[in-house]
Design an enzyme around this catalytic site. Structure first.
Site, mmCIF file in Angstrom:
data_model
loop_
_atom_site.group_PDB
_atom_site.id
_atom_site.type_symbol
_atom_site.label_atom_id
_atom_site.label_comp_id
_atom_site.label_asym_id
_atom_site.label_seq_id
_atom_site.Cartn_x
_atom_site.Cartn_y
_atom_site.Cartn_z
ATOM 1 N N HIS A 181 -7.797 -5.346 -0.435
ATOM 2 C CA HIS A 181 -6.681 -4.418 -0.288
ATOM 3 C C HIS A 181 -5.485 -5.042 0.436
ATOM 4 O O HIS A 181 -4.340 -4.797 0.053
ATOM 5 C CB HIS A 181 -7.133 -3.168 0.463
ATOM 6 C CG HIS A 181 -6.051 -2.153 0.639
ATOM 7 N ND1 HIS A 181 -5.451 -1.524 -0.438
ATOM 8 C CD2 HIS A 181 -5.432 -1.665 1.751
ATOM 9 C CE1 HIS A 181 -4.523 -0.687 0.010
ATOM 10 N NE2 HIS A 181 -4.493 -0.767 1.330
ATOM 11 N N ASP A 198 -10.213 -4.547 -4.304
ATOM 12 C CA ASP A 198 -9.613 -3.545 -3.418
ATOM 13 C C ASP A 198 -10.482 -2.295 -3.421
ATOM 14 O O ASP A 198 -10.603 -1.620 -4.444
ATOM 15 C CB ASP A 198 -8.196 -3.220 -3.911
ATOM 16 C CG ASP A 198 -7.423 -2.322 -2.958
ATOM 17 O OD1 ASP A 198 -8.045 -1.632 -2.141
ATOM 18 O OD2 ASP A 198 -6.175 -2.318 -3.042
ATOM 19 N N SER A 231 0.825 -1.202 0.000
ATOM 20 C CA SER A 231 0.000 0.000 0.000
ATOM 21 C C SER A 231 0.868 1.265 0.000
ATOM 22 O O SER A 231 1.633 1.482 -0.930
ATOM 23 C CB SER A 231 -0.967 -0.042 1.190
ATOM 24 O OG SER A 231 -1.963 0.944 1.079
#
Length: 266
Positions: free
Chosen positions: A240, A210, A113
């Site tokens: 995610h 996601d 991320s």
């Protein structure tokens, strides 16, 4: 190629160490010694070195005899610093400190991320030491992009209040609170407004379910990065965090493939 890999049990311990830095928060890290290329895991926003992906990567590197480093960004986990004082720029310095002062030889960076956004910056800043990249739900420019999608009135309200409350299912409170100053500083580190000067091999893994970072972001990165050796791998049912069993299997196989590629080309 590794044919069998179990992520449920860790059979060894790596000691917690601290990187002391003058005028900067000390960073907590765990280093597994081994062959190069080594692997460095960069955690995501409000995450730490003890997550499912980080532990699985270390276990996999142990099975191969390769070096591995996992660490906590400043203000997170066991590292020093106040989280509310942190910025993308300060976290960028954190990963560069790990690369410069702890890592030995060429490294494969694995970022999750926001950690993958930092990963790209590290590759730009240290091209001779970063041998390859693996991004998981790469959140390049994410907070700035989301902020820019707000109405003029909403932006002004956040500026006046000084904070932005963003709903999320990944926090016990049900939301993340971003300082307006954090968003403005993050704008200085955006990468998607032009060519991204990274030339090493890149693998971008992204779940199509996601709901935090759209998988199209990985496609945009692939389009704008200079490297011609880049693959985007989409998991139709991945979310995610990408930490289910099949997600972890894909991640470690991707690491294995890049290690093989880098070692056979030398």
């Amino acid at each position: 190629m590794i044919t069998t890999f179990v992520t449920s049990v860790c059979r060894w311990k790596t000691n917690l160490s601290f990187l002391n830095r003058r005028d900067l928060p000390n960073l907590a890290y765990k280093k597994l010694k081994g062959k190069t290329p080594g692997v460095i895991f960069i955690p995501g926003y409000l995450s730490n070195m003890n997550g499912t992906k980080a532990m699985a990567i270390e276990e996999f590197c142990k099975s191969l005899g390769h070096a591995c480093i996992r660490f906590d960004l400043s203000g997170c986990g066991n590292s020093e610093g106040k989280f509310e004082d942190c910025t993308v720029g300060k976290w960028r310095k954190d990963i560069l400190s790990i690369i410069d002062d702890i890592a030995e030889g060429p490294q494969i960076l694995v970022g999750s991320s926001m950690g993958a956004w930092l990963m790209l910056h590290a590759a730009i800043a240290r091209p001779k030491k970063v041998a390859a990249l693996i991004g998981i739900a790469t959140a390049a420019d994410s907070i700035v992009t989301k902020f820019n999608q707000l109405s003029v009135e909403a932006k002004k309200d956040i500026e006046v209040k000084g904070t932005w409350k963003v709903p999320t299912k990944y926090s016990d409170d049900g939301f993340y609170i971003f300082q307006y100053s954090f968003i403005k500083e993050a704008n200085l580190h955006c990468l998607l407004n032009g060519p991204i000067p990274v030339t090493c091999p890149i693998r971008l893994l992204h779940g199509m379910k996601d709901e935090v970072i759209p998988w199209q972001t990985s496609m945009q990165i692939a389009d704008q990065v200079i490297s011609s050796d880049i693959d985007v791998i989409l998991r139709k049912n991945g979310d995610h965090r990408m930490k289910e069993k099949e997600d972890i299997k894909l991640l470690v196989y991707t690491i294995d493939d890049l290690i093989d590629k880098l070692t056979t080309s030398n």
